[in-house]
Design an enzyme around this catalytic site. Structure first.
Site, mmCIF file in Angstrom:
data_model
loop_
_atom_site.group_PDB
_atom_site.id
_atom_site.type_symbol
_atom_site.label_atom_id
_atom_site.label_comp_id
_atom_site.label_asym_id
_atom_site.label_seq_id
_atom_site.Cartn_x
_atom_site.Cartn_y
_atom_site.Cartn_z
ATOM 1 N N GLU A 195 0.858 -1.185 0.000
ATOM 2 C CA GLU A 195 0.000 0.000 0.000
ATOM 3 C C GLU A 195 0.900 1.242 0.000
ATOM 4 O O GLU A 195 1.883 1.279 0.717
ATOM 5 C CB GLU A 195 -0.904 0.041 1.221
ATOM 6 N N MET B 133 -0.333 -2.655 8.856
ATOM 7 C CA MET B 133 -0.905 -2.713 7.497
ATOM 8 C C MET B 133 -1.833 -3.914 7.383
ATOM 9 O O MET B 133 -1.461 -5.032 7.718
ATOM 10 C CB MET B 133 0.243 -2.801 6.477
ATOM 11 N N HIS C 39 -10.611 -3.763 8.925
ATOM 12 C CA HIS C 39 -10.298 -3.613 7.494
ATOM 13 C C HIS C 39 -10.458 -4.920 6.722
ATOM 14 O O HIS C 39 -10.601 -4.904 5.501
ATOM 15 C CB HIS C 39 -8.843 -3.173 7.319
ATOM 16 N N HIS D 76 -8.362 -2.344 14.681
ATOM 17 C CA HIS D 76 -8.425 -1.467 13.503
ATOM 18 C C HIS D 76 -8.149 -2.291 12.240
ATOM 19 O O HIS D 76 -8.926 -2.274 11.282
ATOM 20 C CB HIS D 76 -7.389 -0.351 13.658
ATOM 21 N N GLU D 77 -7.046 -3.026 12.261
ATOM 22 C CA GLU D 77 -6.664 -3.812 11.081
ATOM 23 C C GLU D 77 -7.657 -4.943 10.826
ATOM 24 O O GLU D 77 -7.941 -5.280 9.674
ATOM 25 C CB GLU D 77 -5.247 -4.356 11.229
ATOM 26 N N ASN E 11 -2.912 -5.995 5.175
ATOM 27 C CA ASN E 11 -2.850 -7.024 4.136
ATOM 28 C C ASN E 11 -3.829 -8.160 4.471
ATOM 29 O O ASN E 11 -3.858 -8.640 5.598
ATOM 30 C CB ASN E 11 -1.448 -7.624 4.062
ATOM 31 N N GLY F 136 2.422 2.247 11.222
ATOM 32 C CA GLY F 136 2.185 1.479 12.442
ATOM 33 C C GLY F 136 1.843 0.034 12.150
ATOM 34 O O GLY F 136 2.319 -0.889 12.805
ATOM 35 N N GLU G 133 -10.395 4.362 6.304
ATOM 36 C CA GLU G 133 -9.655 4.701 7.507
ATOM 37 C C GLU G 133 -10.553 5.297 8.583
ATOM 38 O O GLU G 133 -10.379 5.019 9.762
ATOM 39 C CB GLU G 133 -8.492 5.637 7.177
HETATM 40 ZN ZN ZN Z 1 -6.309 1.594 8.536
#
Ligand code: ZN
Length: 838
Positions: free
Chosen positions: A123, A259, A297, A293-294, A261, A257, A316
């Site tokens: 990213e 990612m 996603h 958070h991840e 994936n 911080g 985000e």
């Molecule tokens: Zn994020």
């Protein structure tokens, strides 16, 4: 800015077969990619993204084809290219470099031996640095990945391993085919790794990985949160986690911080690992927020993805809200919304008050623009706050219902923001776009002025600014959250007058769920202050933060903060203390150059903290609530700021008698920093730098770095400025922190600012390709203080405004710094008087 062609308009990939061989020692890779995809009507060539790759061969439907390369892409030509499905096979090679994007090495040391991992970061548009592809989020395709590596390593990909064997002395690993996904979410990690595993109720395998240099116990917390996090989202979204496994890997070198994936989330070590002995509660909570958070996603962003980067804010902002929703469900005792109200809300309100800050929804023509537009205080913090506003307004159940519609309708596809609003409108029966669009498309936010006249309450909104600005005609639809039932839920006009229903203190924006601040008349404010103890925790901290903002905007005098803080002296909630620190830091600006006046503020801060300090002491009690553990770190910090001799002596004694690894991690940074500040020679710096090199705990490393950059000794400052460029001590991923800490420290500020200008070329070369590069002018402006420094800032940065990545932050930096200087000049006498009268 010139718009870059979207390559998906001429060629739509359906499936990639990627084989890649790594030569870690030689720092190269080589591979073959077979791309099956459809050329659209009229296309006579196939254009793919490819950056810094060497191309060895290209075939088109089995026939050799011609190609050409430019900076970002390769063009394949063949007379047979026409509308319809085709297969392109490309042989290519590339170089592994240290830039922390594309395919890169991570360095660590274990038992005295230097070791490496290889990892990817694609990213936003770095997949093209590793293989030719259509590197756009809308170009979703399935991927078959085969990696050849050295033997004796763990090889991780997005999907579980399908087959692994040794061939020509290389380890060859093939993964299961991925679902349809965007190239920026593809990932792999190769190296020596330890792991801990668990399964969710629905059978998803969860694995936490770290290098063997980390303690095994430091993986446990992440495993628990990740497992329960997936179970939470399974239920909340009512769509099962889309993949068979969820890997979480702590990497020793990582630019941001973490990612998201798909199936293989990567983190910097401090964001995932928390050692029960050396880790603080603060870091544990931060890790929980990052992991969730991840995880959010994996649905919102990965399963359903934005069409183009202009809607990345939606990913985000959403994840920024969901991390709090999830952690609040997993760890209700933490009251994590209080942290959102202090950390996210405070920075969103501050940043969004500057003229020239961007709206959340902004055009992005080229991925290179992304870092310049995706300001964390706006896209993450403000965006998360706006979605929280929406959640509060329509209700959580309705939000969930709308999301369920959204995921069912758009799974494995791409969307734009209005498609989410449509699903939420369907679930709520309201026009969500109408409510949200004024907030999303306009920068800034309103200040609501509230006054009373007899039984009448007047409300009026106008845009809130700190610093110079033009007249604004903007208006918002404001969810008022008022305590008086006669005041409507939504203010859609500029002004409104209503008859109040009771005489009780009037609270607007209860629990700070909407993005605006309130300016009460003195009499209304006095009633609220009189009822302070009865207000909710968030309402108490909101009141103080709003007054601090109004002061910065000259709507009230900063001197008013002095007596106001006095009303908070019985406060026992850590989050409220965090805002008390914000207010105290506001006052610190006025006393920096006046030791006698500063002494007044030190005594005042000590008096405020004394009661809680007496209650909490230096040592954690065995069964104390975690909120007290966090509060202790604030209160001890304030007591040390007060410079009471017995407090300083105790901190020194703790430093002298307890090994760094054994110190209470919740107050460790304060204790070390105190020992550094009052040290008489440099031995402590030698010792700490040595410990910094030896420990594998990234949290202890960070505490040490924060402490030594707090030095008052000019010789130490000179020494640290040399170290800044030594990557064996200051890792590139940590450079920014060291630099900012030194700038923030008044004893090193001038030298560091000079160093920054002298070494700008090096910083540009080292970090220019990184997302964090644009933040330099921003942080410099936040740390500088004087009119002379403003002139130096302008002289240095103005010529750099032609760099797209820097322009906005330089302009905002000048605004920020000049408004701070004006503010100090304006309120100086009044603050001085208020402090002297204490
Ligand atoms: Zn994020």
């Amino acid at each position: 800015m010139q718009t870059v062609d979207r390559l998906i308009k001429t060629f739509v990939p359906e499936h990639y077969q990627l084989s890649l061989s790594h030569d870690r020692i030689g720092r190269t890779f080589a591979g073959t990619v077979t791309i099956k995809g459809a050329s659209v009507l009229g296309a006579d060539k196939i254009v793919l993204h490819a950056k810094e790759l060497a191309i060895q061969s290209v075939t088109f439907d089995g026939k050799q084809a011609d190609f050409s390369l430019d900076d970002q892409q390769m063009t394949i030509t063949h007379p047979d290219i026409a509308e319809g499905m085709h297969v392109v096979v490309i042989g290519f090679s590339g170089i592994i470099t240290d830039g922390m994007h594309g395919l890169y090495p991570c360095y660590y040391e274990h038992d005295g031996i230097k070791k490496e991992l290889l990892a990817t970061q694609f990213e936003s548009h770095h997949a093209r640095e590793v293989f030719p592809c259509i590197d756009e989020p809308e170009a979703k395709a399935s991927f078959d990945v085969t990696l050849s590596t050295e033997q004796g390593v763990v090889v991780l990909g997005n999907m579980p391993i399908k087959d692994q064997r040794v061939e020509n002395e290389l380890l060859v690993t093939t993964f299961d085919t991925t679902p349809r996904m965007s190239s920026y979410l593809l990932a792999w990690v190769v190296g020596e790794l330890q792991k801990k595993s668990a399964k969710t109720k629905s059978g998803v395998e969860v694995n936490i990985y770290a290098t063997p240099a980390q303690t095994p116990e430091s993986l446990d917390f992440a495993l628990d949160i990740a497992t329960r996090g997936i179970e939470f989202f399974d239920e909340y979204f009512d769509v099962p986690y889309p993949l068979p496994k969820s890997d979480h890997v702590a990497l020793p070198d990582f630019s941001s911080g973490s990612m998201e994936n798909w199936g293989l989330i990567t983190y910097r070590e401090i964001a995932l690992l928390t050692d029960p002995k050396t880790g603080s509660l603060q870091t544990r909570q931060q890790a929980a927020l990052t992991i969730t958070h991840e995880l959010s996603h994996q649905w919102f962003g990965n399963l359903v993805t934005m069409k183009w980067w202009n809607d990345l804010w939606l990913n985000e902002s959403f994840a920024n809200m969901m991390e709090y929703v999830c952690v609040d469900a997993l760890e209700p005792d933490w009251n994590i919304w209080l942290d959102q109200a202090t950390y996210e809300v405070v920075q969103a309100l501050r940043r969004d008050s500057l003229e020239g800050v961007q709206a959340i929804q902004t055009e992005v023509h080229h991925p290179d623009e992304i870092s310049t537009i995706f300001d964390p205080s706006i896209v993450y913090a403000k965006g998360g706050r706006l979605l929280r506003m929406l959640q509060t307004y329509i209700g959580d159940k309705t939000l969930q219902a709308g999301l369920k519609i959204y995921f069912k309708k758009y799974a494995y596809q791409n969307t734009e923001a209005n498609e989410l609003w449509e699903c939420l409108s369907e679930a709520s029966g309201q026009d969500i776009g109408l409510l949200m669009n004024t907030w999303i498309s306009q920068s800034g936010y309103p200040v609501l002025s509230v006054s009373e006249e007899g039984e009448q309450i007047h409300l009026s909104q106008e845009q809130f600014f700190i610093g110079p600005h033009a007249v604004s005609e903007k208006q918002w639809s404001i969810p008022l959250g008022a305590s008086d039932k006669n005041i409507p839920r939504l203010l859609t006009e500029k002004t409104l007058t209503v008859e109040r229903s009771s005489d009780l203190p009037l609270i607007i924006n209860h629990d700070s769920t909407a993005h605006f601040i309130t300016h009460y008349t003195p009499s209304l404010l006095a009633k609220l202050i009189g009822a302070l103890a009865t207000l909710s925790d968030i309402d108490r901290l909101k009141l103080l933060n709003e007054q601090a903002l109004l002061a910065q905007a000259s709507l009230i005098s900063s001197a008013a903060l002095v007596p106001l803080l006095g009303y908070y002296k019985d406060e026992s909630v850590e989050a409220v203390w965090d805002i008390m620190l914000v207010a105290l830091n506001e006052l610190k600006k006025f006393v920096e150059d006046d030791p006698a006046l500063e002494q007044k503020l030190r005594v005042y801060a000590g008096n405020l903290a004394q009661k809680q300090f007496d209650r909490l002491g230096w040592e954690a009690k065995p069964s104390e609530p975690e909120s007290d553990t966090k509060l202790r770190s604030v209160v001890v910090g304030l007591m040390i700021y007060s410079e009471q001799p017995d407090v300083l002596a105790k901190a020194q004694a703790l430093y002298d008698t307890i090994a760094l690894e054994d110190m209470d991690p919740n107050i460790r940074n304060t204790i070390i920093a105190t020992a550094v500040r009052y040290a008489t020679d440099q031995k402590i710096i030698d010792d700490l730098l040595d410990a910094h090199q030896k420990t594998s705990s990234s949290e202890l490393k960070e505490d040490i770095a924060a402490a030594i950059t707090a030095t008052k000794d000019p010789e130490v400052v000179e020494r640290l400025l040399v170290i800044l460029k030594d990557p064996t001590i200051v890792r590139p991923q940590d450079f920014m922190r060291w630099f900012i800490w030194l700038l923030r420290n008044r004893y090193s500020r001038v030298a560091t600012w000079q160093w920054g200008r002298d070494n700008w070329h090096w910083m540009e070369e080292t970090f220019g390709g990184d997302k964090s590069y644009d933040a330099f002018p921003r942080y410099v402006a936040l740390c500088l203080m004087t009119p002379a420094q403003l002139e130096e800032y302008k002289a240095f940065f103005n010529p750099l405004r032609d760099q797209v990545a820097l322009k906005r932050n330089i302009e905002l930096g000048i605004l920020e710094l000049s408004s701070k200087i004006e503010h100090i000049a304006r309120d100086d006498a009044a603050v001085r008087k208020a402090l002297l009268e204490l």
